[in-house]
Design an enzyme around this catalytic site. Structure first.
Site, short mmCIF file in Angstrom:
data_model
loop_
_atom_site.label_atom_id
_atom_site.label_comp_id
_atom_site.label_asym_id
_atom_site.label_seq_id
_atom_site.Cartn_x
_atom_site.Cartn_y
_atom_site.Cartn_z
N CYS A 38 20.61 8.25 -10.41
CA CYS A 38 21.45 8.17 -11.68
C CYS A 38 22.49 6.81 -10.98
CB CYS A 38 21.88 9.46 -11.81
SG CYS A 38 20.76 10.41 -12.78
N ASP A 56 12.43 -0.40 -3.06
CA ASP A 56 12.75 0.73 -1.97
C ASP A 56 13.39 0.13 -0.86
OD1 ASP A 56 11.08 3.73 -1.62
OD2 ASP A 56 12.13 2.79 0.11
N CYS A 68 23.20 12.41 -8.02
CA CYS A 68 22.05 12.09 -7.94
C CYS A 68 22.00 10.35 -7.72
CB CYS A 68 21.05 12.24 -9.35
SG CYS A 68 19.62 11.45 -9.10
N HIS A 122 6.31 5.39 -6.97
CA HIS A 122 6.21 4.35 -6.02
C HIS A 122 4.96 3.45 -6.37
CE1 HIS A 122 8.70 6.41 -2.88
NE2 HIS A 122 8.21 7.34 -3.30
N HIS A 162 10.36 9.64 -9.80
CA HIS A 162 10.13 8.30 -9.55
C HIS A 162 8.66 8.09 -9.16
CE1 HIS A 162 11.58 10.02 -5.83
NE2 HIS A 162 10.78 9.40 -5.09
N ASN A 184 5.60 11.60 -5.28
CA ASN A 184 5.76 12.48 -4.64
C ASN A 184 6.53 13.80 -5.31
OD1 ASN A 184 4.65 11.53 -2.28
ND2 ASN A 184 6.45 10.42 -1.79
N GLY A 191 6.38 16.26 -0.52
CA GLY A 191 7.19 15.36 0.37
C GLY A 191 8.28 14.26 -0.48
N HIS A 214 17.65 11.54 -16.37
CA HIS A 214 17.53 12.68 -15.05
C HIS A 214 16.47 13.68 -15.29
CE1 HIS A 214 18.53 14.15 -11.30
NE2 HIS A 214 18.28 15.23 -11.90
N HIS A 219 15.06 12.61 -8.43
CA HIS A 219 14.96 12.02 -9.70
C HIS A 219 13.59 11.49 -9.89
CE1 HIS A 219 17.24 9.57 -12.91
NE2 HIS A 219 16.00 9.21 -12.91
P1 AMP Z 1 10.41 10.11 -2.10
O1 AMP Z 1 10.05 10.60 -0.64
O2 AMP Z 1 9.28 9.95 -3.04
O3 AMP Z 1 11.35 10.91 -2.98
O4 AMP Z 1 11.03 8.63 -2.02
C1 AMP Z 1 12.37 8.42 -2.09
C2 AMP Z 1 12.47 7.01 -1.75
O5 AMP Z 1 13.60 6.52 -2.15
C3 AMP Z 1 12.29 6.56 -0.43
O6 AMP Z 1 11.24 5.72 -0.24
C4 AMP Z 1 13.35 5.89 0.16
O7 AMP Z 1 13.22 4.96 0.95
C5 AMP Z 1 13.90 5.52 -1.07
N1 AMP Z 1 15.47 5.34 -1.35
C6 AMP Z 1 16.35 6.29 -0.90
N2 AMP Z 1 17.75 5.81 -1.10
C7 AMP Z 1 17.67 4.46 -1.81
C8 AMP Z 1 18.36 3.39 -2.35
N3 AMP Z 1 19.60 3.60 -1.96
N4 AMP Z 1 17.86 2.36 -2.70
C9 AMP Z 1 16.46 1.95 -2.56
N5 AMP Z 1 15.60 3.00 -2.09
C10 AMP Z 1 16.05 4.13 -1.88
ZN ZN Z 2 19.11 11.29 -11.29
#
Ligand code: AMP
Ligand code: ZN
Length: 118
Positions: free
Chosen positions: A7, A30, A4, A101, A99, A86, A92, A46, A97
């Site tokens: 993680c 992000d 992950c 936004h 989160h 999301n 989407g 997680h 993991h």
């Molecule tokens: P979601 O579509 O809600 O799963 O959003 C996942 C978010 O994680 C996206 O907005 C990506 O730009 C962001 N993301 C993916 N990898 C990383 C990373 N290494 N560091 C920071 N953000 C990330």
């Molecule tokens: Zn995780």
């Protein structure tokens, strides 16, 4: 969870721009910001998505939501912000993991998220 990416971010194995950290929660910017301010809050535990939360996670979820407005203001969202979680394929979700936004920071109203079909 071994593979992950969030993680790994918590463990410092993948670099991130940290916004906040305590014993239970980590917040970071992000990598592809959708607005001048765009960061995410994640539980250190997680949990794949909102679909996987259990009764025992209630305090953790509450703690994440409680932190949102203070961190948003600290990051420059002085006139509101949007909080998005999301969930699953239809929601989407790209990273499995959980989160939240937090998006804002500009002067204009954020675009309508889901246009009204009428
Ligand atoms: P979601 O579509 O809600 O799963 O959003 C996942 C978010 O994680 C996206 O907005 C990506 O730009 C962001 N993301 C993916 N990898 C990383 C990373 N290494 N560091 C920071 N953000 C990330
Ligand atoms: Zn995780």
């Amino acid at each position: 969870m071994e593979n992950c990416i969030f993680c790994k971010i918590i463990k410092g194995e993948i670099p991130s721009k940290k916004v906040y950290e305590d014993a239970d929660i980590f917040a970071f910017h992000d990598i592809h910001p959708a607005a001048p301010v765009h960061f995410m809050l994640i539980p250190k535990l997680h949990i794949a998505s909102l679909n996987e939360v259990e009764e025992k996670h209630q305090d953790l979820l509450g703690k994440i939501m409680f932190l949102v407005p203070s961190l948003a203001k600290e990051q420059g969202c002085t006139d509101g912000f949007r909080t998005i979680i999301n969930t699953g394929r239809v929601g989407g979700q790209e990273v499995y993991h959980l989160h939240a936004h937090v998006i804002g920071g500009g002067t204009e109203r954020l675009p309508v998220m889901i246009p009204n079909p009428s």
